[in-house]
Design an enzyme around this catalytic site. Structure first.
Site, PDB file in Angstrom:
ATOM      1  CD  GLU A 102     -71.938  -0.864 -92.930  1.00 49.65           C
ATOM      2  OE1 GLU A 102     -71.087   0.108 -92.299  1.00 49.65           O
ATOM      3  OE2 GLU A 102     -73.003  -0.756 -93.048  1.00 49.65           O
ATOM      4  CE  LYS A 151     -78.416   2.315 -94.653  1.00 50.13           C
ATOM      5  NZ  LYS A 151     -78.083   3.681 -94.552  1.00 50.13           N
ATOM      6  CG  HIS A 162     -67.462 -23.719 -71.729  1.00 49.76           C
ATOM      7  ND1 HIS A 162     -67.805 -25.062 -71.383  1.00 49.76           N
ATOM      8  CD2 HIS A 162     -67.228 -22.970 -71.228  1.00 49.76           C
ATOM      9  CE1 HIS A 162     -66.478 -24.486 -70.241  1.00 49.76           C
ATOM     10  NE2 HIS A 162     -66.564 -23.440 -70.758  1.00 49.76           N
TER      11      HIS A 162
HETATM   12  O1  PA5 Z   1     -71.609   2.711 -91.496  1.00 50.59           O
HETATM   13  C1  PA5 Z   1     -72.364   3.360 -92.151  1.00 50.59           C
HETATM   14  O2  PA5 Z   1     -72.443   4.443 -92.797  1.00 50.59           O
HETATM   15  C2  PA5 Z   1     -73.675   2.573 -91.830  1.00 50.59           C
HETATM   16  O3  PA5 Z   1     -73.357   1.511 -91.356  1.00 50.59           O
HETATM   17  C3  PA5 Z   1     -74.397   3.593 -91.471  1.00 50.59           C
HETATM   18  O4  PA5 Z   1     -73.415   4.342 -90.297  1.00 50.59           O
HETATM   19  C4  PA5 Z   1     -75.618   2.355 -91.402  1.00 50.59           C
HETATM   20  O5  PA5 Z   1     -76.391   2.422 -92.446  1.00 50.59           O
HETATM   21  C5  PA5 Z   1     -76.949   4.176 -91.103  1.00 50.59           C
HETATM   22  O6  PA5 Z   1     -76.562   5.092 -91.880  1.00 50.59           O
HETATM   23  P1  PA5 Z   1     -77.561   6.986 -91.402  1.00 50.59           P
HETATM   24  O7  PA5 Z   1     -76.508   6.786 -90.541  1.00 50.59           O
HETATM   25  O8  PA5 Z   1     -77.500   7.113 -92.723  1.00 50.59           O
HETATM   26  O9  PA5 Z   1     -79.077   6.264 -91.030  1.00 50.59           O
END
Ligand code: PA5
Length: 401
Positions: free
Chosen positions: A266, A388, A287
């Site tokens: 990310e 989302k 393996h």
């Molecule tokens: O690192 C990030 O920002 C994302 O992976 C969020 O943690 C994930 O999408 C969950 O979002 P939220 O904490 O708003 O529910």
């Protein structure tokens, strides 16, 4: 103690001049980090937050037999990684934590609800935005069970929410029902939130969080190593090594590789660039994927996480099994290197709360630097937001949810 080997099986793939070019810009990258408004994770946790977390954890342990953590991505992967590493494989006696909210599988949720019927449990719902659909659906379904089991005043004692202070469904829940809540800081994104109550509350149920916090900040002294690692990865990428596989030799380290994958995926994967993070649990994957890595398309490099000293419980031919596991690790790096696969080694002398937290800080720093090297914003995740939004639009077409 954490050791790094960026030389033995990496150096021939690295253009030293390019390395020096990037490393000479160290102050520039440090300034970029310092000037970001999303670096709450480099700042100390407030004493009052630690005390509140410890007090709440004590209350939970004294009153319930199990806690369901509901969250996804950065909201659960860090504490889950610790849970996996430090719990026992069999007959685990730690306080029971169930991680839910990471799937929309109805089979999973149905079976979880049946399991919880007989359990004296509480909920910790974690979402920075408070709008994440997987989290909200899981929460609302499990809350229905709480409603069937308990009166309103009792439910109020069983729900703990970690979210932002202003918006979102969870924030409304806190305000409407006066649930105990913890703030998800504005200046920390999900995958960088290890040092917030999002992770520290579930961790405090089984571990000494002071040790975790100390180990975490100890990672600050690895700033040069983090930049070196980020530069080496970038140079390997420039050489066509587009995939980084994080390799562990203990299956309980898989949770940590899941956390690392989210962190780098990310953070870097934007604007058509970035290294695709994946993982292997060896020797199992030697393996299967080992064949591809040794002789297949040369787009992969590996980062091995080695534990120097786990235990000497089992001996085989006068060698401890741990030693044998590490001999296999060394041999794998040597073999893969011969197959033109660069292998980076990160060795942890002892696997404990402090060293794992130090490693977590090290990887976060590296990921942030890496974002700067790739010229992307390390702290946003616009791609995740697109999915989302698409998902919400499709759901809304079905009517009110
Ligand atoms: O690192 C990030 O920002 C994302 O992976 C969020 O943690 C994930 O999408 C969950 O979002 P939220 O904490 O708003 O529910």
């Amino acid at each position: 103690m954490i050791r790094f080997d960026f030389e033995t099986y990496v150096k021939p793939f690295i253009n030293q001049e390019r390395f020096n070019y990037y490393y000479a810009k160290k102050e520039f990258y440090i300034d970029k980090l310092t000037n970001s408004n999303m670096i709450g994770w480099t700042k100390p946790v407030l004493k009052e937050t630690i005390n509140d977390i410890k007090k709440t954890a004590k209350y939970i342990k004294n009153n319930f037999e199990c806690m369901v953590v509901i969250g996804i991505g950065g909201s659960f992967l860090g504490s889950h990684a610790f849970h996996e590493i430090f719990k026992k494989y069999f007959n685990d006696e730690s306080f029971e934590i169930i991680y839910a909210g990471t799937t929309l599988s109805s089979k999973y949720l149905e079976e979880l609800i049946i399991y919880l019927k007989e359990k004296n449990f509480c909920l910790n719902v974690i979402s920075k935005s408070g709008t994440t659909i997987e989290t909200n659906i899981t929460y609302s379904e499990i809350k229905k069970l709480l409603k069937r089991k308990y009166p309103k005043e009792e439910i109020q004692k069983r729900i703990f929410i970690t979210t932002n202070k202003e918006t979102g469904n969870l924030n409304e829940e806190v305000k409407k029902n006066n649930y105990k809540s913890f703030e998800f800081p504005k200046d920390i994104g999900g995958r960088f939130s290890f040092i917030t109550s999002a992770h520290l509350l579930p961790l405090a149920l089984n571990y000494d969080i002071e040790k975790i916090i100390d180990g975490y900040y100890d990672g600050k002294r690895l700033i040069n190593r983090a930049l070196e690692y980020a530069i080496i990865r970038k140079l390997l990428f420039e050489k066509g090594k587009l995939i980084e596989s994080f390799c562990v030799f203990e299956q309980n380290m898989q949770g940590l590789t899941e956390w690392i994958k989210q962190l780098f995926g990310e953070t870097e994967g934007k604007k058509g660039v970035g290294i695709y993070p994946t993982s292997c649990v060896y020797t199992k994957d030697l393996h299967s994927l080992g064949q591809f890595i040794q002789e297949g398309n040369k787009i992969i490099f590996e980062t091995f996480i080695k534990i120097e000293n786990v235990n000497n419980f089992i001996n085989y031919k006068n060698k401890s099994l741990q030693e044998i596991n590490n001999i296999i690790l060394d041999s794998t790096m040597s073999a893969h290197f011969k197959g033109s696969v660069p292998c980076i080694e990160i060795s942890i002398e002892k696997l404990n709360l402090e060293t794992v937290s130090t490693l977590i800080y090290f990887f976060m720093l590296s990921a942030a630097f890496s974002g700067f090297l790739f010229e992307v914003d390390p702290f946003n995740q616009p791609g995740v937001e697109i999915y989302k939004q698409e998902f919400m639009e499709s759901l809304n077409k079905l009517g009110d949810i």
